[in-house]
Enzyme design. Structure first.
Site, PDB file in Angstrom:
ATOM      1  N   ASN A   2      -0.775 -10.885  -0.999  1.00  0.00           N
ATOM      2  CA  ASN A   2      -2.180 -10.942  -1.413  1.00  0.00           C
ATOM      3  C   ASN A   2      -3.020 -11.334  -0.191  1.00  0.00           C
ATOM      4  OD1 ASN A   2      -4.645 -12.276  -2.164  1.00  0.00           O
ATOM      5  ND2 ASN A   2      -3.948 -12.275  -4.280  1.00  0.00           N
ATOM      6  N   ASP A   4      -6.388 -11.743  -0.100  1.00  0.00           N
ATOM      7  CA  ASP A   4      -7.727 -12.248  -0.455  1.00  0.00           C
ATOM      8  C   ASP A   4      -8.267 -13.247   0.565  1.00  0.00           C
ATOM      9  OD1 ASP A   4      -7.529 -10.844  -2.815  1.00  0.00           O
ATOM     10  OD2 ASP A   4      -7.237 -12.603  -4.093  1.00  0.00           O
ATOM     11  N   HIS A   5      -7.379 -14.154   1.022  1.00  0.00           N
ATOM     12  CA  HIS A   5      -7.911 -15.247   1.846  1.00  0.00           C
ATOM     13  C   HIS A   5      -8.162 -14.862   3.298  1.00  0.00           C
ATOM     14  CE1 HIS A   5      -8.186 -17.724  -1.514  1.00  0.00           C
ATOM     15  NE2 HIS A   5      -6.904 -17.606  -1.802  1.00  0.00           N
ATOM     16  N   ARG A  13     -18.065 -16.237   8.087  1.00  0.00           N
ATOM     17  CA  ARG A  13     -18.982 -15.953   9.190  1.00  0.00           C
ATOM     18  C   ARG A  13     -19.861 -14.732   8.930  1.00  0.00           C
ATOM     19  NH1 ARG A  13     -18.262 -18.318  14.342  1.00  0.00           N
ATOM     20  NH2 ARG A  13     -17.928 -20.500  13.864  1.00  0.00           N
ATOM     21  N   HIS A  38      -7.697  -9.299  -5.254  1.00  0.00           N
ATOM     22  CA  HIS A  38      -8.396  -9.651  -6.487  1.00  0.00           C
ATOM     23  C   HIS A  38      -9.881  -9.420  -6.247  1.00  0.00           C
ATOM     24  CE1 HIS A  38      -9.120 -12.969  -9.786  1.00  0.00           C
ATOM     25  NE2 HIS A  38      -9.781 -11.854 -10.024  1.00  0.00           N
ATOM     26  N   ARG A  40     -13.079 -10.092  -7.459  1.00  0.00           N
ATOM     27  CA  ARG A  40     -13.685 -10.994  -8.446  1.00  0.00           C
ATOM     28  C   ARG A  40     -15.102 -10.557  -8.756  1.00  0.00           C
ATOM     29  NH1 ARG A  40     -10.567 -16.065  -8.878  1.00  0.00           N
ATOM     30  NH2 ARG A  40     -12.234 -16.706 -10.263  1.00  0.00           N
ATOM     31  N   ARG A  44     -16.335 -13.164  -4.107  1.00  0.00           N
ATOM     32  CA  ARG A  44     -16.296 -14.285  -3.158  1.00  0.00           C
ATOM     33  C   ARG A  44     -15.358 -14.019  -1.985  1.00  0.00           C
ATOM     34  NH1 ARG A  44     -13.079 -18.737  -6.767  1.00  0.00           N
ATOM     35  NH2 ARG A  44     -14.796 -18.294  -8.181  1.00  0.00           N
ATOM     36  N   HIS A  45     -14.383 -13.152  -2.149  1.00  0.00           N
ATOM     37  CA  HIS A  45     -13.549 -12.815  -0.983  1.00  0.00           C
ATOM     38  C   HIS A  45     -13.476 -11.298  -0.805  1.00  0.00           C
ATOM     39  CE1 HIS A  45     -10.623 -13.053  -4.239  1.00  0.00           C
ATOM     40  NE2 HIS A  45     -10.499 -14.368  -4.176  1.00  0.00           N
ATOM     41  N   GLU A  65      -5.987  -6.700  -8.660  1.00  0.00           N
ATOM     42  CA  GLU A  65      -6.085  -7.779  -9.642  1.00  0.00           C
ATOM     43  C   GLU A  65      -7.532  -7.841 -10.104  1.00  0.00           C
ATOM     44  OE1 GLU A  65      -3.650 -11.122  -7.971  1.00  0.00           O
ATOM     45  OE2 GLU A  65      -5.272 -12.219  -8.923  1.00  0.00           O
ATOM     46  N   THR A  95      -9.256 -20.769  -8.226  1.00  0.00           N
ATOM     47  CA  THR A  95      -8.329 -19.640  -8.265  1.00  0.00           C
ATOM     48  C   THR A  95      -8.003 -19.411  -9.732  1.00  0.00           C
ATOM     49  OG1 THR A  95      -6.196 -18.780  -7.470  1.00  0.00           O
ATOM     50  CG2 THR A  95      -6.297 -21.139  -7.932  1.00  0.00           C
ATOM     51  N   THR A  96      -7.239 -18.339 -10.036  1.00  0.00           N
ATOM     52  CA  THR A  96      -6.920 -18.053 -11.434  1.00  0.00           C
ATOM     53  C   THR A  96      -6.158 -19.246 -12.019  1.00  0.00           C
ATOM     54  OG1 THR A  96      -6.578 -15.811 -10.624  1.00  0.00           O
ATOM     55  CG2 THR A  96      -6.044 -16.229 -12.932  1.00  0.00           C
ATOM     56  N   GLU A 146       2.985 -10.261 -15.371  1.00  0.00           N
ATOM     57  CA  GLU A 146       3.164 -11.145 -14.219  1.00  0.00           C
ATOM     58  C   GLU A 146       3.210 -12.559 -14.780  1.00  0.00           C
ATOM     59  OE1 GLU A 146       0.810 -10.660 -10.608  1.00  0.00           O
ATOM     60  OE2 GLU A 146       0.976 -12.825 -10.266  1.00  0.00           O
ATOM     61  N   HIS A 185       1.899 -17.064  -8.179  1.00  0.00           N
ATOM     62  CA  HIS A 185       0.942 -18.158  -8.111  1.00  0.00           C
ATOM     63  C   HIS A 185       1.594 -19.397  -7.509  1.00  0.00           C
ATOM     64  CE1 HIS A 185      -2.834 -20.129  -8.679  1.00  0.00           C
ATOM     65  NE2 HIS A 185      -3.309 -19.005  -9.123  1.00  0.00           N
ATOM     66  N   GLY A 186       1.057 -19.793  -6.364  1.00  0.00           N
ATOM     67  CA  GLY A 186       1.474 -21.044  -5.735  1.00  0.00           C
ATOM     68  C   GLY A 186       2.844 -21.003  -5.064  1.00  0.00           C
ATOM     69  N   GLY A 207      -0.027 -15.242  -1.826  1.00  0.00           N
ATOM     70  CA  GLY A 207      -1.181 -15.120  -0.955  1.00  0.00           C
ATOM     71  C   GLY A 207      -1.475 -16.371  -0.154  1.00  0.00           C
ATOM     72  N   HIS A 208      -1.955 -17.395  -0.827  1.00  0.00           N
ATOM     73  CA  HIS A 208      -2.502 -18.564  -0.137  1.00  0.00           C
ATOM     74  C   HIS A 208      -1.503 -19.185   0.837  1.00  0.00           C
ATOM     75  CE1 HIS A 208      -3.942 -22.756   0.283  1.00  0.00           C
ATOM     76  NE2 HIS A 208      -5.107 -22.145   0.362  1.00  0.00           N
TER      77      HIS A 208
HETATM   78  N1  PXP Z   1      -0.983 -13.735  -9.033  1.00  0.00           N
HETATM   79  C1  PXP Z   1      -2.216 -13.874  -9.568  1.00  0.00           C
HETATM   80  C2  PXP Z   1      -2.492 -13.236 -10.878  1.00  0.00           C
HETATM   81  C3  PXP Z   1      -3.220 -14.596  -8.895  1.00  0.00           C
HETATM   82  O1  PXP Z   1      -4.444 -14.727  -9.437  1.00  0.00           O
HETATM   83  C4  PXP Z   1      -2.927 -15.133  -7.627  1.00  0.00           C
HETATM   84  C5  PXP Z   1      -4.001 -15.854  -6.872  1.00  0.00           C
HETATM   85  O2  PXP Z   1      -4.935 -14.939  -6.418  1.00  0.00           O
HETATM   86  C6  PXP Z   1      -1.638 -14.946  -7.110  1.00  0.00           C
HETATM   87  C7  PXP Z   1      -0.687 -14.256  -7.839  1.00  0.00           C
HETATM   88  C8  PXP Z   1      -1.253 -15.452  -5.762  1.00  0.00           C
HETATM   89  O3  PXP Z   1      -1.280 -16.840  -5.791  1.00  0.00           O
HETATM   90  P1  PXP Z   1      -1.213 -17.665  -4.427  1.00  0.00           P
HETATM   91  O4  PXP Z   1      -2.425 -17.281  -3.639  1.00  0.00           O
HETATM   92  O5  PXP Z   1      -1.201 -19.065  -4.883  1.00  0.00           O
HETATM   93  O6  PXP Z   1       0.062 -17.239  -3.739  1.00  0.00           O
END
Ligand code: PXP
Length: 236
Positions: A2, A4-5, A13, A38, A40, A44-45, A65, A95-96, A146, A185-186, A207-208
């Site tokens: 992912n 996004d970040h 910037r 994602h 949104r 935002r990203h 997403e 975040t979600t 998921e 997630h996480g 992602g993060h």
């Molecule tokens: N899956 C979903 C549905 C999410 O919303 C996210 C966060 O954007 C992730 C996976 C990835 O999570 P993380 O950024 O914590 O790895």
């Protein structure tokens, strides 16, 4: 993967750097089997133009997403990416936060799934790791789920085995019902092992942690290169 970040940093910037599409290319070259973004409601990203470019440039599997809103369904059905993951979305969340409510779903959810799937996109629902939620997702017409790994990955260490067992039960139920099973997630280096070892889980979305870890694995090299450029310039 992912990205996004990467867009979060770019937007800080207001310019074009770092570019999430370029990051996606780098991730694919490093072996990422798919790219997730994602889009949104508040942009935002990731922004619309990023998704357009990724839809034509991702050579592996693009997973969009999104929330089940008419606006997002219109974008998804126009671009027809290989995969889509429907998530709940709250404007103020960082975040979600949790899985979709599949037990009393919004009236539009079933229609959104059908319209996206009709374009050949695999539709996953992001849900709590619970066999009953998996059954509800199947009844809504999803082809995949998921499973939310947030509580497993980010919760207290004592609860981890129990949460992992919940994820394993939900993954088994998905397989029995013929749904593709993803998780995310996480997740981090410390928590990926037991999830990747579950045979039913075909895909993880991360992602993060990876974007954050790239800072620590790459920042030293960036500083060394900048110092070398400064030194070379001063030498003339
Ligand atoms: N899956 C979903 C549905 C999410 O919303 C996210 C966060 O954007 C992730 C996976 C990835 O999570 P993380 O950024 O914590 O790895």
């Amino acid at each position: 993967m992912n990205v996004d970040h990467v867009a979060t940093l770019r937007n800080a910037r207001g310019g074009h750097f770092p570019c999430p599409v370029e990051a996606a290319r780098l991730c694919m070259a490093a072996g990422a089997d798919g790219i997730t973004v994602h889009l949104r409601e508040d942009r935002r990203h990731i922004r619309d133009r990023d998704v357009e470019r990724l839809a034509s440039e991702v050579s592996t599997r693009l997973n969009l997403e999104m929330a089940a809103t008419p606006e997002m369904v219109a974008i998804c059905t126009r671009l027809a990416p290989p995969a889509c993951c429907i998530v709940p979305e709250k404007r103020a969340e960082l975040t979600t936060e949790g899985g979709l409510d599949v037990f009393s779903p919004s009236p539009f959810l079933r229609e959104a799934i059908a319209r996206i799937a009709a374009r050949g996109t695999e539709v996953a629902l992001f849900i709590e790791p619970d066999p009953a939620a998996v059954e509800a997702a199947a009844a809504l017409g999803a082809q995949a789920v998921e499973l939310h790994t947030g509580r497993y990955a980010e919760g207290a260490a004592e609860g981890r085995a129990e949460e992992l067992a919940r994820i394993a039960r939900a993954a088994k139920r998905a397989r029995e019902l013929g749904l593709a099973c993803h998780a995310g997630h996480g997740l981090s280096y410390a928590t990926i092992g037991p999830i990747a070892a579950l045979p039913e889980i075909e895909e993880v979305s991360i992602g993060h942690f990876l974007v954050s870890t790239a800072i620590f694995e790459g920042l030293g090299e960036a500083v060394r290169r900048m110092k070398a450029l400064i030194a070379a310039a001063r030498r003339g």
